[in-house]
Design a protein around this motif. Structure first.
Motif, PDB file in Angstrom:
ATOM      1  N   GLU A 208       0.831  -1.218   0.000  1.00 63.51           N
ATOM      2  CA  GLU A 208       0.000   0.000   0.000  1.00 63.51           C
ATOM      3  C   GLU A 208       0.863   1.264   0.000  1.00 63.51           C
ATOM      4  OE1 GLU A 208      -2.692  -0.903  -0.682  1.00 63.51           O
ATOM      5  OE2 GLU A 208      -3.691  -2.275   0.695  1.00 63.51           O
TER       6      GLU A 208
ATOM      7  N   GLU B  98      -9.802   2.621   1.961  1.00 66.76           N
ATOM      8  CA  GLU B  98      -8.978   1.407   1.985  1.00 66.76           C
ATOM      9  C   GLU B  98      -7.598   1.707   1.400  1.00 66.76           C
ATOM     10  OE1 GLU B  98     -10.424  -1.846  -0.423  1.00 66.76           O
ATOM     11  OE2 GLU B  98     -11.193  -0.513  -1.947  1.00 66.76           O
ATOM     12  N   HIS B  99      -6.683   0.761   1.526  1.00 68.04           N
ATOM     13  CA  HIS B  99      -5.291   0.881   1.040  1.00 68.04           C
ATOM     14  C   HIS B  99      -4.465   1.915   1.804  1.00 68.04           C
ATOM     15  CE1 HIS B  99      -6.505  -1.763  -2.110  1.00 68.04           C
ATOM     16  NE2 HIS B  99      -7.292  -0.870  -2.689  1.00 68.04           N
ATOM     17  N   ASN B 123     -10.577   0.943   6.190  1.00 65.81           N
ATOM     18  CA  ASN B 123     -11.114  -0.076   5.294  1.00 65.81           C
ATOM     19  C   ASN B 123     -12.382  -0.684   5.880  1.00 65.81           C
ATOM     20  OD1 ASN B 123     -11.379  -1.839   3.169  1.00 65.81           O
ATOM     21  ND2 ASN B 123      -9.670  -3.155   3.750  1.00 65.81           N
ATOM     22  N   GLY B 179     -13.337  -3.337   9.819  1.00 66.80           N
ATOM     23  CA  GLY B 179     -12.382  -3.051   8.754  1.00 66.80           C
ATOM     24  C   GLY B 179     -11.522  -4.265   8.465  1.00 66.80           C
ATOM     25  N   ASP B 181      -8.307  -4.440   7.368  1.00 64.93           N
ATOM     26  CA  ASP B 181      -6.845  -4.317   7.378  1.00 64.93           C
ATOM     27  C   ASP B 181      -6.210  -5.093   8.529  1.00 64.93           C
ATOM     28  OD1 ASP B 181      -6.979  -2.779   5.167  1.00 64.93           O
ATOM     29  OD2 ASP B 181      -6.313  -0.911   6.102  1.00 64.93           O
ATOM     30  N   HIS B 246      -8.545  -9.183   1.670  1.00 67.79           N
ATOM     31  CA  HIS B 246      -8.182  -8.311   2.783  1.00 67.79           C
ATOM     32  C   HIS B 246      -6.726  -8.524   3.168  1.00 67.79           C
ATOM     33  CE1 HIS B 246     -12.591  -8.029   4.278  1.00 67.79           C
ATOM     34  NE2 HIS B 246     -12.262  -6.996   3.538  1.00 67.79           N
TER      35      HIS B 246
END
Lengths: 377, 296
Positions: A208, B98-99, B123, B179, B181, B246
């Motif tokens: 990311e 997200e990310h 996320n 989320g 993550d 994910h």
């Protein structure tokens, strides 16, 4: 993204962590000269899987001809299914003792953690927990020298080996932060008569953060060609080896769809999370990727939140026409604009389901029943 | 009653002038959420769906009474926006984006702890108290007010489970998405504690997935709960070493397996549904047995 040992070590070296003198080879050119200059050498296959030593991926040589034949041998071998394409040849170092050092993230504590042990050189998972020192690091102050002194005290290190290990810890933490790492690991961190050095190096960086990676971070391709194509479209895709091609939106629902196929006696050809908010065009591209892997049937499971069911329906109709689909396809549509989506499909003689149970059992019955096309049923 | 949110919660939207920010501000207002302002640097003075836009969070907080903020900005900007909200004194922060880079999330979490603020995400689809208020991106029409609390790691899978619940006539008190993550703010345990304390919640549904040990830790907490818990887990068929969408959904070194989670939850007295459509009936059964949890 996992880096190869030689890449991790190049980053370590740049940042002041001592590593053995070494060079990278993809063939035998220059191997003899390097061995003669260096003397006794270790020849290490560059693969991403662990347990390389036990799998025969590390060899030693003291003569040029021997070094060449061992390089040839390794480059012709596979380690845990991975073809060896590169070897790292390094000077053999005098080992007084082997330590373990790693920095990673503890997800449940939401903190960075440093792991250290005097039981280096073996699989850390095999080391008894009481021999592994765990030190959580507050990211707002980082790893400070006092913390490293406490860690080496707990490890029982003294004098120059303690001091040199503390320096490596501080530099390793800098590497961890500077390169957006998920994991940096030195196993073993070797104490020699004059220094401590990273005899091995593992590094995983956070995908990311790829947009801000420093230029010295190399790119390592871990994905298959199809996975890469999906990645470029922003679709999360994993190749599997079952029979039904699956497209769903959202990681959790995609996993659950795969589980349902297995539960009812079939299996998935892939994991494809087409994501939230996919447009008609992106959906069409995703469908084309699915079809390129030659599944025996397709199952599309859409729970429209941001994704609109009518977009998915239009994309499917377009792809079906363009590619003259022959395989059985089952579509489940629920959520945003589901009535619109269902109507678009019905116009084309394509049936869709509201119930995921019906959709999954339908696709399996079509498979077992020899593959009648649901569109014309 | 409900947890975290109710009809009086006053919300600002960071990134309100972006495509997602605008669209979901409209959706949240339509659901009944009190959106009192938006933040978008350089766009101060504009309006989105009749909501005033401010240049900074501090400005928004000078002009409005604010209880919570939701972030819709691109991943690269999340750290800056989250820290801005936390320093300005926001105590409930929802990060939908997200990310987000892992190290950015770590910095946000450390500062949130210092500021004694609660974060949902990153996320995440957000959180919702049906019939009262929502913060996030979930579809408005699948929820039904009721007495079952839902907490989940995954977005669309929670929609699927809520859809099954609503279809079975089982309404929800609050639904929270943690989320997907590897590092997220609020944990299963923190949400379970709130459901345990909430008089309007009579039972809880936990929606988990492979990877990490969040479900196992939750199981430890559930042993001491008085309210019944039903679980559904995704990833039974997932191969080890593959990241299933994910960032957190991966079986690494034999850890985070489906089996380990089912065993931990079952041992804690949780009814684990094999199939998504078994969740509704199991919850009804648990409710019928009363609030006293049956062990074994």
């Amino acid at each position: 993204m996992k880096l190869y040992e030689y890449m991790a070590k190049e980053i370590f070296r740049r940042n002041g962590i001592p590593v053995p003198m070494g060079a990278v080879f993809t063939g035998v050119d220059g191997v003899a000269a390097f061995q003669e200059k260096t003397g006794s050498v270790a020849i290490k296959s560059q693969v991403l899987s662990g347990g390389r030593g036990k799998a025969g991926g590390i060899k030693f040589a003291t003569e040029p001809q021997d070094a060449i034949s061992k390089v040839q041998e390794l480059l012709a071998s596979k380690i845990k299914g991975c073809q060896v394409e590169t070897v790292l040849i390094e000077e053999k170092v005098t080992i007084e003792r082997e330590l373990y050092l790693a920095i990673t993230v503890d997800g449940s504590k939401r903190q960075i953690v440093l792991l250290a042990s005097v039981a280096g050189g073996m699989d850390i998972e095999q080391v008894p927990e009481e021999q592994v020192i765990k030190r959580f690091i507050d990211i707002t102050i980082g790893l400070q020298p006092y913390a490293t002194r406490e860690i080496t005290r707990q490890m029982g290190l003294k004098g120059r080996e303690a001091k040199q290990t503390e320096e490596v810890m501080l530099k390793l933490y800098q590497v961890f932060r500077k390169y957006d790492a998920e994991l940096v690991e030195i196993n073993p961190l070797v104490v020699t008569p004059s220094q401590v050095l990273a005899a091995d190096g593992k590094m995983t960086v956070d995908d990311e953060a790829a947009y801000r990676f420093l230029p010295e971070v190399p790119y390592v391709e871990e994905k298959t060609a199809v996975e890469k194509k999906a990645d470029d479209l922003g679709i999360s895709y994993v190749e599997l080896d079952g029979e039904v091609g699956v497209m769903a939106n959202g990681a959790g629902i995609t996993m659950a769809t795969l589980d349902l196929l297995q539960h009812f006696g079939s299996s998935a050809r892939n994991f494809m999370d087409a994501g939230g908010g996919s447009s008609e065009k992106a959906t069409a591209a995703a469908l084309e990727i699915l079809l390129s892997t030659n599944p025996k049937a397709l199952l599309i499971n859409i729970f429209g939140g941001i994704t609109r069911c009518d977009d998915v329906a239009r994309a499917f109709v377009q792809v079906k026409k363009a590619l003259d689909l022959k395989l059985p396809v089952v579509i489940r549509l629920v959520g945003t604009n589901e009535d619109l989506g269902t109507a678009i499909l019905r116009e084309q003689g394509i049936e869709s389901f509201k119930s995921v149970e019906e959709a999954v059992t339908k696709v399996i019955s079509l498979l077992k029943g020899g593959g009648t096309d649901v569109h014309n049923s | 009653m409900s947890i975290i949110l109710n009809q009086t919660t006053r919300i600002i939207v960071q990134g309100i002038t972006g495509t997602q920010g605008q669209f979901h501000t409209g959706q949240m207002i339509a659901f009944g959420s009190k959106i009192v302002g938006g933040v978008s640097p350089g766009k101060g003075g504009q309006e989105v769906h009749g909501v005033p836009v401010y240049d900074t969070v501090e400005e928004a907080m000078l002009k409005q009474q604010v209880d919570a903020s939701v972030i819709f900005v691109p991943a690269k900007l999340v750290k800056d926006c989250a820290l801005e909200a936390l320093e300005a004194g926001i105590k409930t922060l929802v990060i939908v984006t997200e990310h987000v880079p892992l190290h950015d999330t770590l910095e946000i979490m450390a500062y949130a702890e210092k500021q004694k603020a609660e974060i949902v995400g990153p996320n995440t689809y957000g959180l919702i108290s049906p019939g009262q208020c929502k913060i996030g991106i979930m579809p408005n029409n699948i929820f039904m007010p009721g007495e079952v609390g839902v907490v989940a790691r995954s977005g669309t899978l929670s929609y699927e489970i809520v859809y099954q619940l609503t279809g079975a006539g089982v309404g929800q008190s609050s639904v929270v998405g943690l989320g997907g993550d590897r590092v997220v703010g609020m944990s299963f345990i923190q949400v379970l504690e709130k459901f345990e304390a909430d008089p309007a919640t009579k039972a809880v549904v936990l929606v988990g997935e492979i990877g990490g040990n969040a479900e196992e830790k939750a199981a430890d907490y559930i042993k001491g709960m008085t309210k019944p818990v039903v679980a559904f887990l995704a990833g039974k068929s997932a191969p080890p070493g593959k990241r299933m969408g994910h960032a957190g959904a991966i079986i690494e070194r034999g850890k985070g397996t489906f089996k380990s989670k089912v065993e931990a939850l079952t041992a804690a007295g949780v009814s684990v549904a094999n199939l998504p459509w078994e969740v509704g009936p199991l919850v009804k059964q648990a409710l019928a047995q009363g609030s006293e949890k049956v062990y074994g």
